[in-house]
Design a protein around this motif. Structure first.
Motif, PDB file in Angstrom:
ATOM      1  N   TYR A  49       8.235  -1.547  10.514  1.00 31.51           N
ATOM      2  CA  TYR A  49       8.094  -2.514   9.476  1.00 31.51           C
ATOM      3  C   TYR A  49       7.572  -3.988  10.213  1.00 31.51           C
ATOM      4  O   TYR A  49       6.650  -4.519   9.620  1.00 31.51           O
ATOM      5  CB  TYR A  49       9.185  -2.650   8.658  1.00 31.51           C
ATOM      6  CG  TYR A  49       9.477  -1.570   7.749  1.00 31.51           C
ATOM      7  CD1 TYR A  49       9.017  -0.098   7.938  1.00 31.51           C
ATOM      8  CD2 TYR A  49      10.658  -1.343   6.902  1.00 31.51           C
ATOM      9  CE1 TYR A  49       9.165   1.028   7.323  1.00 31.51           C
ATOM     10  CE2 TYR A  49      10.835  -0.352   6.159  1.00 31.51           C
ATOM     11  CZ  TYR A  49      10.370   0.811   6.465  1.00 31.51           C
ATOM     12  OH  TYR A  49      10.495   1.844   5.549  1.00 31.51           O
TER      13      TYR A  49
ATOM     14  N   GLU B 256       8.092  -8.629   6.281  1.00 32.71           N
ATOM     15  CA  GLU B 256       8.717  -7.470   6.363  1.00 32.71           C
ATOM     16  C   GLU B 256       9.194  -6.927   5.153  1.00 32.71           C
ATOM     17  O   GLU B 256       9.321  -5.798   4.750  1.00 32.71           O
ATOM     18  CB  GLU B 256       9.942  -7.661   7.560  1.00 32.71           C
ATOM     19  CG  GLU B 256       9.317  -7.373   8.907  1.00 32.71           C
ATOM     20  CD  GLU B 256      10.502  -7.343   9.971  1.00 32.71           C
ATOM     21  OE1 GLU B 256      11.194  -6.048   9.875  1.00 32.71           O
ATOM     22  OE2 GLU B 256      10.751  -8.106  10.691  1.00 32.71           O
TER      23      GLU B 256
ATOM     24  N   VAL C 127       6.573  -5.296   3.199  1.00 27.73           N
ATOM     25  CA  VAL C 127       6.531  -3.820   3.740  1.00 27.73           C
ATOM     26  C   VAL C 127       7.415  -2.968   3.054  1.00 27.73           C
ATOM     27  O   VAL C 127       7.183  -1.893   2.505  1.00 27.73           O
ATOM     28  CB  VAL C 127       6.360  -3.912   5.266  1.00 27.73           C
ATOM     29  CG1 VAL C 127       6.280  -2.446   5.782  1.00 27.73           C
ATOM     30  CG2 VAL C 127       5.107  -4.518   5.969  1.00 27.73           C
TER      31      VAL C 127
ATOM     32  N   ILE D 138       3.954  -3.565  11.465  1.00 27.97           N
ATOM     33  CA  ILE D 138       3.186  -3.440  10.143  1.00 27.97           C
ATOM     34  C   ILE D 138       2.919  -4.907   9.504  1.00 27.97           C
ATOM     35  O   ILE D 138       1.892  -5.237   9.231  1.00 27.97           O
ATOM     36  CB  ILE D 138       3.754  -2.588   8.993  1.00 27.97           C
ATOM     37  CG1 ILE D 138       3.651  -1.087   9.635  1.00 27.97           C
ATOM     38  CG2 ILE D 138       2.913  -2.541   7.728  1.00 27.97           C
ATOM     39  CD1 ILE D 138       4.532   0.066   8.962  1.00 27.97           C
ATOM     40  N   ALA D 139       4.069  -5.544   9.266  1.00 27.56           N
ATOM     41  CA  ALA D 139       3.883  -6.681   8.524  1.00 27.56           C
ATOM     42  C   ALA D 139       3.101  -7.839   9.488  1.00 27.56           C
ATOM     43  O   ALA D 139       2.129  -8.417   8.704  1.00 27.56           O
ATOM     44  CB  ALA D 139       5.404  -7.480   8.709  1.00 27.56           C
TER      45      ALA D 139
ATOM     46  N   HIS E 152       6.694  -2.216  -0.519  1.00 25.67           N
ATOM     47  CA  HIS E 152       5.740  -1.075  -0.580  1.00 25.67           C
ATOM     48  C   HIS E 152       6.309   0.054  -0.140  1.00 25.67           C
ATOM     49  O   HIS E 152       5.943   1.279  -0.740  1.00 25.67           O
ATOM     50  CB  HIS E 152       4.321  -1.419   0.453  1.00 25.67           C
ATOM     51  CG  HIS E 152       3.801  -2.658  -0.213  1.00 25.67           C
ATOM     52  ND1 HIS E 152       2.975  -2.458  -1.434  1.00 25.67           N
ATOM     53  CD2 HIS E 152       3.118  -3.938   0.384  1.00 25.67           C
ATOM     54  CE1 HIS E 152       2.348  -3.655  -1.465  1.00 25.67           C
ATOM     55  NE2 HIS E 152       2.449  -4.318  -0.431  1.00 25.67           N
TER      56      HIS E 152
ATOM     57  N   ILE F 175      -0.160   1.122   4.635  1.00 23.66           N
ATOM     58  CA  ILE F 175       1.200   1.001   5.391  1.00 23.66           C
ATOM     59  C   ILE F 175       1.591   2.505   5.735  1.00 23.66           C
ATOM     60  O   ILE F 175       2.303   2.732   6.733  1.00 23.66           O
ATOM     61  CB  ILE F 175       1.933   0.380   4.276  1.00 23.66           C
ATOM     62  CG1 ILE F 175       1.831  -1.134   4.159  1.00 23.66           C
ATOM     63  CG2 ILE F 175       3.397   0.764   4.607  1.00 23.66           C
ATOM     64  CD1 ILE F 175       2.631  -2.101   3.192  1.00 23.66           C
TER      65      ILE F 175
END
Length: 68
Positions: free
Chosen positions: A25, A36, A39, A28-29, A42, A15
Motif C-alpha cells: 500500500y 496510504e 489506497v 502504491i500510494a 480504495h 490499484i
C-alpha cells in the motif's frame, strides 16, 4: 467476469493491478501520489464490490477470472 464488469473505478482497477504485482500500500500510494489511507479505502471498496475480505482472496478471485 472480469474487472471491467464488476463496477470498479479506473483508480480501483489501477490499484488492483499494482496489488497483483506485489506492491505494498505504501509503494502504491507513492506511485499514485495519494496517501496510504486513500489506497486502503480504495482497496476496501474493491473488497466489497468483489465479495472478498483480504488480499489473498482478491488474488485468488482474479486468478479464477483470468484462467476461466
Amino acid at each position: 467476469m472480469n474487472l471491467n464488469t464488476v463496477g470498479l473505478t479506473a483508480r480501483e482497477k489501477e490499484i488492483v493491478r499494482l496489488i497483483k504485482v506485489g506492491k505494498t500500500y505504501k509503494v502504491i500510494a507513492e506511485q499514485l501520489f495519494i496517501s496510504e489511507r486513500t489506497v486502503s479505502k480504495h482497496v476496501q471498496n474493491v473488497f466489497e464490490k468483489l465479495g472478498v475480505s483480504n488480499r489473498v482472496e482478491l488474488l485468488n478471485r482474479l486468478d479464477i477470472w483470468e484462467s476461466g
